[in-house]
Design a protein around this motif. Structure first.
Motif, PDB file in Angstrom:
ATOM      1  N   SER A 352       0.775  -1.197  -0.160  1.00 24.17           N
ATOM      2  CA  SER A 352       0.154  -0.184   0.011  1.00 24.17           C
ATOM      3  C   SER A 352       0.688   1.180  -0.046  1.00 24.17           C
ATOM      4  O   SER A 352       0.189   2.332   0.087  1.00 24.17           O
ATOM      5  CB  SER A 352      -1.144   0.179   1.222  1.00 24.17           C
ATOM      6  OG  SER A 352      -1.797  -0.971   1.092  1.00 24.17           O
ATOM      7  N   GLY A 353       1.969   1.341  -0.338  1.00 24.78           N
ATOM      8  CA  GLY A 353       2.992   2.256  -0.155  1.00 24.78           C
ATOM      9  C   GLY A 353       2.535   3.180  -1.527  1.00 24.78           C
ATOM     10  O   GLY A 353       2.050   3.022  -2.468  1.00 24.78           O
ATOM     11  N   GLY A 354       2.917   4.638  -1.177  1.00 24.59           N
ATOM     12  CA  GLY A 354       2.780   5.417  -2.422  1.00 24.59           C
ATOM     13  C   GLY A 354       4.013   5.210  -3.432  1.00 24.59           C
ATOM     14  O   GLY A 354       4.716   4.617  -3.446  1.00 24.59           O
ATOM     15  N   GLY A 355       3.629   6.212  -4.674  1.00 25.34           N
ATOM     16  CA  GLY A 355       4.704   6.089  -5.763  1.00 25.34           C
ATOM     17  C   GLY A 355       5.599   7.230  -5.644  1.00 25.34           C
ATOM     18  O   GLY A 355       6.712   7.127  -6.072  1.00 25.34           O
ATOM     19  N   ASP A 379      -0.481   8.256  -4.966  1.00 25.18           N
ATOM     20  CA  ASP A 379      -0.448   8.911  -3.755  1.00 25.18           C
ATOM     21  C   ASP A 379      -1.745   9.619  -3.467  1.00 25.18           C
ATOM     22  O   ASP A 379      -1.638  10.266  -2.455  1.00 25.18           O
ATOM     23  CB  ASP A 379       0.718   9.997  -4.211  1.00 25.18           C
ATOM     24  CG  ASP A 379       2.188   9.228  -4.295  1.00 25.18           C
ATOM     25  OD1 ASP A 379       2.282   8.433  -3.285  1.00 25.18           O
ATOM     26  OD2 ASP A 379       2.815   9.508  -5.040  1.00 25.18           O
ATOM     27  N   SER A 380      -2.756   9.707  -4.429  1.00 20.88           N
ATOM     28  CA  SER A 380      -4.096  10.105  -4.063  1.00 20.88           C
ATOM     29  C   SER A 380      -4.627   9.389  -2.744  1.00 20.88           C
ATOM     30  O   SER A 380      -4.365   8.190  -2.621  1.00 20.88           O
ATOM     31  CB  SER A 380      -5.065   9.821  -4.803  1.00 20.88           C
ATOM     32  OG  SER A 380      -4.696  10.685  -6.571  1.00 20.88           O
ATOM     33  N   GLY A 381      -5.247  10.351  -1.938  1.00 20.07           N
ATOM     34  CA  GLY A 381      -5.948   9.677  -0.859  1.00 20.07           C
ATOM     35  C   GLY A 381      -6.068  11.130   0.149  1.00 20.07           C
ATOM     36  O   GLY A 381      -5.948  12.033  -0.096  1.00 20.07           O
ATOM     37  N   VAL A 409      -6.540  15.877   5.011  1.00 20.08           N
ATOM     38  CA  VAL A 409      -6.451  16.793   3.763  1.00 20.08           C
ATOM     39  C   VAL A 409      -6.379  15.797   2.645  1.00 20.08           C
ATOM     40  O   VAL A 409      -5.806  14.840   2.324  1.00 20.08           O
ATOM     41  CB  VAL A 409      -5.080  17.516   3.835  1.00 20.08           C
ATOM     42  CG1 VAL A 409      -4.728  18.313   2.553  1.00 20.08           C
ATOM     43  CG2 VAL A 409      -5.011  18.498   5.207  1.00 20.08           C
ATOM     44  N   VAL A 410      -7.257  16.256   1.647  1.00 18.27           N
ATOM     45  CA  VAL A 410      -7.633  15.188   0.438  1.00 18.27           C
ATOM     46  C   VAL A 410      -6.504  15.501  -0.795  1.00 18.27           C
ATOM     47  O   VAL A 410      -6.252  16.761  -0.837  1.00 18.27           O
ATOM     48  CB  VAL A 410      -9.060  15.506   0.062  1.00 18.27           C
ATOM     49  CG1 VAL A 410      -9.011  14.450  -1.519  1.00 18.27           C
ATOM     50  CG2 VAL A 410     -10.012  14.907   0.941  1.00 18.27           C
ATOM     51  N   LYS A 412      -5.231  14.659  -4.631  1.00 19.79           N
ATOM     52  CA  LYS A 412      -5.443  13.896  -5.735  1.00 19.79           C
ATOM     53  C   LYS A 412      -4.670  14.137  -6.998  1.00 19.79           C
ATOM     54  O   LYS A 412      -4.138  15.224  -7.201  1.00 19.79           O
ATOM     55  CB  LYS A 412      -7.039  14.176  -6.250  1.00 19.79           C
ATOM     56  CG  LYS A 412      -7.496  13.607  -7.592  1.00 19.79           C
ATOM     57  CD  LYS A 412      -9.152  14.024  -7.855  1.00 19.79           C
ATOM     58  CE  LYS A 412      -9.534  13.175  -9.022  1.00 19.79           C
ATOM     59  NZ  LYS A 412     -10.961  13.523  -9.281  1.00 19.79           N
ATOM     60  N   VAL A 413      -4.185  12.905  -7.278  1.00 16.77           N
ATOM     61  CA  VAL A 413      -2.932  13.060  -8.494  1.00 16.77           C
ATOM     62  C   VAL A 413      -3.735  12.624  -9.856  1.00 16.77           C
ATOM     63  O   VAL A 413      -4.320  11.542  -9.823  1.00 16.77           O
ATOM     64  CB  VAL A 413      -1.809  12.088  -7.998  1.00 16.77           C
ATOM     65  CG1 VAL A 413      -0.798  12.148  -9.273  1.00 16.77           C
ATOM     66  CG2 VAL A 413      -1.268  12.270  -6.876  1.00 16.77           C
ATOM     67  N   ALA A 414      -3.641  13.353 -10.747  1.00 21.18           N
ATOM     68  CA  ALA A 414      -4.507  13.528 -12.062  1.00 21.18           C
ATOM     69  C   ALA A 414      -3.531  12.789 -12.844  1.00 21.18           C
ATOM     70  O   ALA A 414      -2.820  13.144 -13.941  1.00 21.18           O
ATOM     71  CB  ALA A 414      -4.822  14.697 -12.601  1.00 21.18           C
ATOM     72  N   GLN A 415      -3.649  11.288 -12.952  1.00 23.53           N
ATOM     73  CA  GLN A 415      -3.076  10.418 -13.733  1.00 23.53           C
ATOM     74  C   GLN A 415      -3.611   9.101 -13.644  1.00 23.53           C
ATOM     75  O   GLN A 415      -3.680   8.549 -12.759  1.00 23.53           O
ATOM     76  CB  GLN A 415      -1.180  10.520 -13.501  1.00 23.53           C
ATOM     77  CG  GLN A 415      -0.491   9.529 -14.294  1.00 23.53           C
ATOM     78  CD  GLN A 415      -0.656   9.541 -15.611  1.00 23.53           C
ATOM     79  OE1 GLN A 415      -0.670  10.623 -16.269  1.00 23.53           O
ATOM     80  NE2 GLN A 415      -0.439   8.404 -16.393  1.00 23.53           N
TER      81      GLN A 415
END
Length: 732
Positions: A352-355, A379-381, A409-410, A412-415
């Motif tokens: 569950s790690g981010g990129g 990394d979104s969340g 804090v939300v 969002k990565v657009a990809q």
């Protein structure tokens, strides 16, 4: 002459030891404080007559005649000046036994000072020894004053509090002072006695309560110097759970009698109720984003700020953790400012790690910045900042006093990141220990992977519950270039070639174990990640997926063995040679080494002695029961792959008894390296072989003949001595 000796012996036994009455009281002088109780014991020994003895107490003051105080048998004995106090019980005597009493004064007066005599009326047939004993009683005025300094009623958690108390007295006689601090905790019942915090004894010795020894030893509890009877105790970094309540100061005045300290008066002073304000009442945590809530482009950087506020912030040690979606740890800093390594975070998160590349730093008091560089869709969340506040440190122990988590804090990565599926299967499944194991991880349904994208794999293993290995270990990885990165616990197996990772196709990976061991049973997963090289020569992780776990197990075959001892040469007499063989029959012990201990005992119930032993590396050692001068007569060798021979030359009578082999089986790790360490697998003892022979030693007969039947002291007798020997002589 015999009658004379008997008379002398009878006289010695009758009169050689005579007893003399002895009356004993404390040596004194006794120093007591006016108004306090007094108790003086008196006992008599070495007396004749009735077992129960009577006592009389007298008292005299210098320059005055003695007065009768009290008697155990005569109620009219007391002087008229003391009769009212005796009738009221203020002056009394209590029998403690047939030959011992205790004289007591309930509240001693200045006029009671003087020399007290304990008398015992004679019940002896003759007057011998002492019939009275004197002790001096000195009564000093009560000048002890205990003045506590009131403490602050409310103090924040983590601060220090000082407990000050003044203890004084007028030094009229050699006396000493002590001071004790006690706490009645807020959680305790009102009837419960206060618990000891610390006591400073009359000679400066420090005694701590059961829960304060470690705290005092490490400086969290310390005495502060003062003057004119001022004593101060400092409690560092107080907590609401342990230091809240009512504090009491107790002063005592001491004297020394016969080398033993005795408290003669004490005073208590209430220092007040201390309320420790919990940190949780004021602790506040907020999180904010540098993106102002808008979407983040793929590969861009993002900053998140965690702000911590509290009334006692300067007194707190903070541990800060950033989480995504409330459960995935992104970055963490402990209370000492040490950032948790990325590998540890990845292990705690699984897949569950981010990129993005993550960084965490403290930018100011109560401010912690999380940096995300090279953001990916993963990394979104919802990001939250969790803060755990602790106090302590001086005592070597930390206490967590509060925990708060910010509002999310939300981000969002657009990809659209690459997606794919993983199928994990066993090509070769072991059926027994040392069988080969081969697993295949196949990547399917790959979408949105750029043409330059590459795949890497990490193999992980979770052992079967109950096995003695570390849980959830990383076996090894093949990075996006195909480079092997062994896990920390399997580097030796990769180096020995018994374990390997392979990429057999661009989308297919294999894990191969040539000889699987019991510790290899459990669940396996393959963790496949997609990478994209960047313009700076680095790579960015685009996606990561974890396969479903695959269970690998078989029925282990436990090692066992038997040992049979056989006599090869019989020792039929002293000086002969005894030889015994021990044959091992192992089961489920491939490649094992064996160590052999030759042991003996004189009888079945006798003590066991170790004669010698041979290690699995064929190193010979002699036991403590072996005579160094007979080592040349002993031999223990490995006579075959599973046979050992023990030889004892020149047996003696002391060698008789039972002999056997204690065999231990040892194995080395499956990597087969020369530097491997032997590990004991099992052990067994053989049957017992007996050395038993009879040795007929020599016997002697002596005959003495005289030429006279009676010889007077002044005559000379002629005698003849004849020696005859039968039986065999011992061999030299």
């Amino acid at each position: 002459m015999d009658a004379l000796m008997h008379a002398v012996l009878f006289g010695f036994l009758t009169f050689g030891v005579c007893s003399a009455r002895k009356v004993s009281v404390p040596s004194g002088p006794l120093i007591r404080v006016e108004g306090q109780p007094v108790a003086i014991r008196c006992n008599v020994s070495e007396y004749e007559g009735p077992r129960e003895q009577d006592f009389e107490w007298k008292m005299r003051v210098a320059g005055q005649a003695s007065i009768d105080v009290i008697s155990t048998f005569d109620p009219r004995y007391t002087d008229a000046s003391l009769s009212a106090r005796v009738a009221a019980g203020d002056v009394a005597v209590e029998r403690l036994g047939d030959s011992e009493v205790e004289f007591r004064i309930g509240e001693v007066r200045r006029a009671d000072g003087g020399v007290y005599s304990c008398h015992t009326p004679s019940t002896d047939s003759k007057m011998r020894g002492s019939y009275k004993a004197d002790v001096e009683l000195t009564v000093i005025p009560d000048t002890l004053v205990v003045s506590p300094t009131p403490v602050a009623a409310v103090t924040p958690e983590g601060s220090d509090i000082t407990l000050s108390c003044t203890v004084t007295r007028r030094l009229l006689h050699p006396t000493f002072l002590s001071v004790t601090w006690s706490l009645r905790k807020a959680s305790a019942s009102s009837s419960a006695p206060p618990e000891l915090v610390l006591s400073l004894g009359p000679l400066g010795a420090v005694t701590t309560g059961p829960g304060y020894a470690q705290r005092y030893a490490t400086g969290g509890l310390r005495l502060a110097p003062g003057r004119d009877g001022l004593f101060s105790l400092v409690l560092s970094r107080v907590t609401a759970a342990g230091d809240q309540g009512a504090y009491v100061c107790t002063g005592r005045q001491w004297t020394y009698e016969e080398g033993v300290a005795r408290s003669v008066v004490e005073r208590h002073g209430e220092m007040g109720q201390v309320t420790v304000t919990p940190t949780g009442q004021s602790l506040n945590v907020t999180a904010s984003s540098s993106s102002a809530g808008g979407p983040v482009s793929l590969g861009a950087s993002l900053g998140l700020l965690c702000t911590v506020a509290a009334d006692n912030l300067a007194l707190l040690a903070l541990g800060v953790t950033w989480l995504r979606d409330g459960r995935h740890v992104i970055a963490a800093m402990d209370r000492n400012g040490v950032v948790l390594p990325a590998a540890a975070i990845a292990a705690s998160n699984g897949s569950s790690g981010g990129g993005a590349e993550v960084g965490l730093e403290r930018t100011g008091e109560g401010q912690y910045r999380l940096s995300l560089r090279g953001a990916a869709a993963r990394d979104s969340g919802a990001y939250t900042c969790r803060v755990r506040a602790s106090v302590g440190g001086d005592s070597g122990r930390w206490y967590q006093v509060a925990e708060r988590t910010s509002a999310p804090v939300v981000v969002k990565v657009a990809q659209i990141e690459p997606t794919f599926s993983l199928a994990l299967s066993a090509v070769r499944d072991p059926q027994a220990t040392s069988d080969p194991l081969e697993l295949v991880c196949h990547v399917t349904n790959i979408t949105h992977l750029p043409p330059a994208g590459r795949l890497g794999v990490t193999w992980k293993h979770t052992p079967t519950p109950g096995t003695d290995v570390q849980p959830a270990r990383t076996i090894g990885s093949l990075d996006h270039h195909g480079n092997l990165i062994p896990g920390p616990g399997d580097a030796d197996r990769f180096a020995a070639g018994v374990m390997s990772l392979r990429r057999v196709e661009p989308d297919t990976f294999k894990l191969i174990l040539l000889r699987a061991q019991e510790v290899d049973m459990g669940q396996y997963v393959c963790n496949v990640s997609a990478w994209l090289p960047d313009r700076q020569g680095g790579v960015a992780k685009l996606a990561e997926h974890l396969s479903a776990p695959l269970s690998v197990s078989w029925t282990p075959k436990r090692p066992s063995m038997g040992v049979v001892a056989e006599r090869q040469r019989e020792a039929s007499g002293g000086g002969a040679t005894f030889e015994m063989s021990c044959t091992v029959a192992p089961k489920n012990l491939p490649g094992a080494g064996f160590s052999v201990l030759v042991q003996s005992q004189e009888s079945i119930e006798g003590a066991v002695r170790t004669i010698m032993n041979l290690s699995p590396d064929n190193v010979l050692h002699y036991g403590g029961a072996t005579d160094p001068q007979r080592r040349d007569s002993l031999m223990l060798t490995k006579s075959g792959p599973l046979e050992f021979r023990f030889r004892l030359a020149g047996v003696q009578l002391a060698d008789r008894g039972f002999y056997w082999c204690d065999v231990h089986a040892w194995t080395k790790p499956a990597d087969g390296g020369a530097g491997g360490t032997w590990t004991e697998a099992t052990s067994a003892e053989s049957n017992k072989v007996r050395i038993d022979f009879q040795e007929n030693g020599p016997s002697f007969a002596v005959a003495i003949q005289s030429d006279r039947s009676s010889v007077f002291p002044w005559e000379t007798a002629k005698m003849e001595c004849a020696l005859s020997v039968s039986g065999s002589a011992p061999k030299s």
